[in-house]
Design an enzyme around this catalytic site. Structure first.
Site, PDB file in Angstrom:
ATOM      1  N   ASP A 149      92.199  10.647  30.382  1.00 37.26           N
ATOM      2  CA  ASP A 149      92.327   9.328  30.988  1.00 37.26           C
ATOM      3  C   ASP A 149      93.625   9.386  31.804  1.00 37.26           C
ATOM      4  OD1 ASP A 149      92.311   6.483  31.374  1.00 37.26           O
ATOM      5  OD2 ASP A 149      93.707   6.303  29.697  1.00 37.26           O
TER       6      ASP A 149
ATOM      7  N   ASP B 258      95.683   6.194  33.209  1.00 36.82           N
ATOM      8  CA  ASP B 258      96.635   5.117  32.909  1.00 36.82           C
ATOM      9  C   ASP B 258      97.052   5.135  31.443  1.00 36.82           C
ATOM     10  OD1 ASP B 258      96.514   4.007  35.516  1.00 36.82           O
ATOM     11  OD2 ASP B 258      94.616   3.066  35.027  1.00 36.82           O
TER      12      ASP B 258
ATOM     13  N   GLY C  10      91.715   0.247  29.778  1.00 38.03           N
ATOM     14  CA  GLY C  10      90.456   0.980  29.940  1.00 38.03           C
ATOM     15  C   GLY C  10      89.298   0.109  30.412  1.00 38.03           C
ATOM     16  N   ILE C  11      89.525  -1.204  30.501  1.00 40.65           N
ATOM     17  CA  ILE C  11      88.467  -2.123  30.950  1.00 40.65           C
ATOM     18  C   ILE C  11      88.595  -2.296  32.463  1.00 40.65           C
ATOM     19  CG2 ILE C  11      87.480  -4.447  30.660  1.00 40.65           C
ATOM     20  CD1 ILE C  11      87.453  -2.781  28.061  1.00 40.65           C
TER      21      ILE C  11
ATOM     22  N   ARG D 263      88.354  -3.811  36.430  1.00 41.43           N
ATOM     23  CA  ARG D 263      89.115  -4.947  36.973  1.00 41.43           C
ATOM     24  C   ARG D 263      88.454  -6.303  36.675  1.00 41.43           C
ATOM     25  NH1 ARG D 263      90.190  -3.931  43.019  1.00 41.43           N
ATOM     26  NH2 ARG D 263      90.697  -1.890  42.150  1.00 41.43           N
TER      27      ARG D 263
ATOM     28  N   SER E 226      89.805   3.362  36.944  1.00 37.75           N
ATOM     29  CA  SER E 226      90.605   2.716  37.988  1.00 37.75           C
ATOM     30  C   SER E 226      90.188   3.166  39.381  1.00 37.75           C
ATOM     31  CB  SER E 226      92.088   3.026  37.795  1.00 37.75           C
ATOM     32  OG  SER E 226      92.804   2.535  38.918  1.00 37.75           O
TER      33      SER E 226
ATOM     34  N   ASN F 161      91.989   2.846  41.771  1.00 35.76           N
ATOM     35  CA  ASN F 161      93.237   3.309  42.399  1.00 35.76           C
ATOM     36  C   ASN F 161      93.642   4.698  41.901  1.00 35.76           C
ATOM     37  OD1 ASN F 161      94.183   0.856  43.960  1.00 35.76           O
ATOM     38  ND2 ASN F 161      93.896  -0.056  41.951  1.00 35.76           N
TER      39      ASN F 161
ATOM     40  N   ASP G 163      94.470   6.522  25.718  1.00 35.52           N
ATOM     41  CA  ASP G 163      95.476   5.645  25.098  1.00 35.52           C
ATOM     42  C   ASP G 163      94.900   4.292  24.695  1.00 35.52           C
ATOM     43  OD1 ASP G 163      95.150   4.792  27.818  1.00 35.52           O
ATOM     44  OD2 ASP G 163      96.945   3.557  27.546  1.00 35.52           O
TER      45      ASP G 163
END
Ligand code: B16
Ligand code: MG
Length: 222
Positions: A13, A15, A50-51, A53, A120, A122, A174
Site C-alpha cells: 500500500d 499511504d 484505505g477507503i 474518496r 488513491s 493521486n 497500514d
C-alpha cells in the site's frame, strides 16, 4: 546457496506505508469537515484509511449525507482533493518513511516481484515525487478499480498483473480496511502500525524500518 522464500511477490500500500500521506489526507478531510461543522479527529480518520474518496466523504457526512445532492458531494470531494494536492506538491524523496526505500531494495534484491495497491488516484504523482516509480513491477491504476478496500479487488488485480498466485503474495498495509482486503484476497498480511488496531493482520510491525528478510520467508499465517 539458494534462498527460498515463502513469497514470490510483495504488494505494498502507499499511504501510511511508504510515505505519510495518510497524515495529509487527514489534514485535508479535517479542513473540509470543519468547514461543514462536523467533528473529525484522528480516531474517526482511522476508519477512512484505505477507503476511496467518495466513500470517505460519505463516512464523514454520516447521517447528514442525505442533505447533499450528488453534484454537491462531488464538489466537496473535489475541494478536499485540491487541498490534498496542494499538500503533496512539495513532497520529495525526504518524505519516504524510515526503512521504506531499504524495504523496496531488499525485496528487489531477493528477486521477488513488487506491486503497488493504492486506491488513491493521486498515487502516481506521489510515487513520482518520492522518485520510486521504477521500483515497481506493477502499479494498479486506481481508476480501474470498482470496489474500494476492504474488497479484495485491488490486491487480486495486483497479483494477477504480476502473474503470482495470491497465496504467494505478502500484502503490506497500514489500514484496517487494507488488511481485510489482503486477507480476503487469500494473501498474508503484514500490518504497519499498532497491533491493537490492526488485529486481523498476520503480523504487525511499527514501521518498515523493522522490515527484514525474515518477513519474506518465515511467516505464520492466521
Ligand atoms: P485519493 P491507499 C487511500 O490510499 C487512502 O488511504 C485514503 O485515505 C484515500 O481516501 C484514498 O486513498 C483515496 O485517495 O483521494 O487521493 O484518490 O491507502 O489505498 O494508498
Ligand atoms: Mg494506507
Amino acid at each position: 546457496m539458494i534462498m527460498r522464500f515463502n513469497f514470490e511477490a510483495v504488494i505494498f500500500d502507499l499511504d501510511g506505508v511508504l510515505t505519510d500521506t495518510a497524515h495529509y489526507h487527514f489534514l485535508a478531510w479535517k479542513r473540509l469537515a470543519e468547514s461543514l461543522d462536523i467533528a473529525f479527529d484522528e480516531t474517526a480518520n482511522e476508519d477512512l484509511k484505505g477507503i476511496d474518496r467518495m466513500g470517505s466523504l460519505d463516512l464523514i457526512l454520516g447521517s447528514t449525507a442525505h442533505r447533499y445532492t450528488h453534484e454537491q458531494k462531488c464538489a466537496l470531494a473535489e475541494e478536499k482533493n485540491r487541498y490534498y494536492q496542494y499538500l503533496i506538491a512539495t513532497m520529495s524523496p525526504n518524505d519516504l518513511l524510515p526503512g521504506a526505500l531499504s524495504a523496496l531494495h531488499l525485496v528487489k534484491a531477493s528477486k521477488l516481484k513488487i506491486g503497488l495497491a493504492s486506491v488513491s488516484k493521486n498515487a502516481s504523482t506521489v510515487l513520482e515525487r518520492l522518485q520510486i516509480t521504477t521500483m515497481f513491477d506493477d502499479i494498479v491504476d486506481a481508476a480501474t478499480i470498482s470496489k474500494s478496500k476492504p474488497d479484495p479487488e485491488i490486491f487480486l488485480t495486483a497479483a494477477s498483473h504480476l502473474g503470482i498466485a495470491p497465496d504467494r503474495c505478502l500484502g503490506v498495509e497500514d489500514s484496517i480496511a487494507g488488511i481485510r482486503s489482503i486477507k480476503s484476497a487469500g494473501m498474508t498480511a503484514l500490518g504497519i502500525g499498532k497491533s491493537s488496531i490492526l488485529t486481523e493482520a498476520d503480523k504487525v510491525i511499527t514501521g518498515l524500518n523493522l522490515f527484514s528478510l525474515h518477513h519474506l520467508h518465515s511467516f505464520e499465517s492466521k
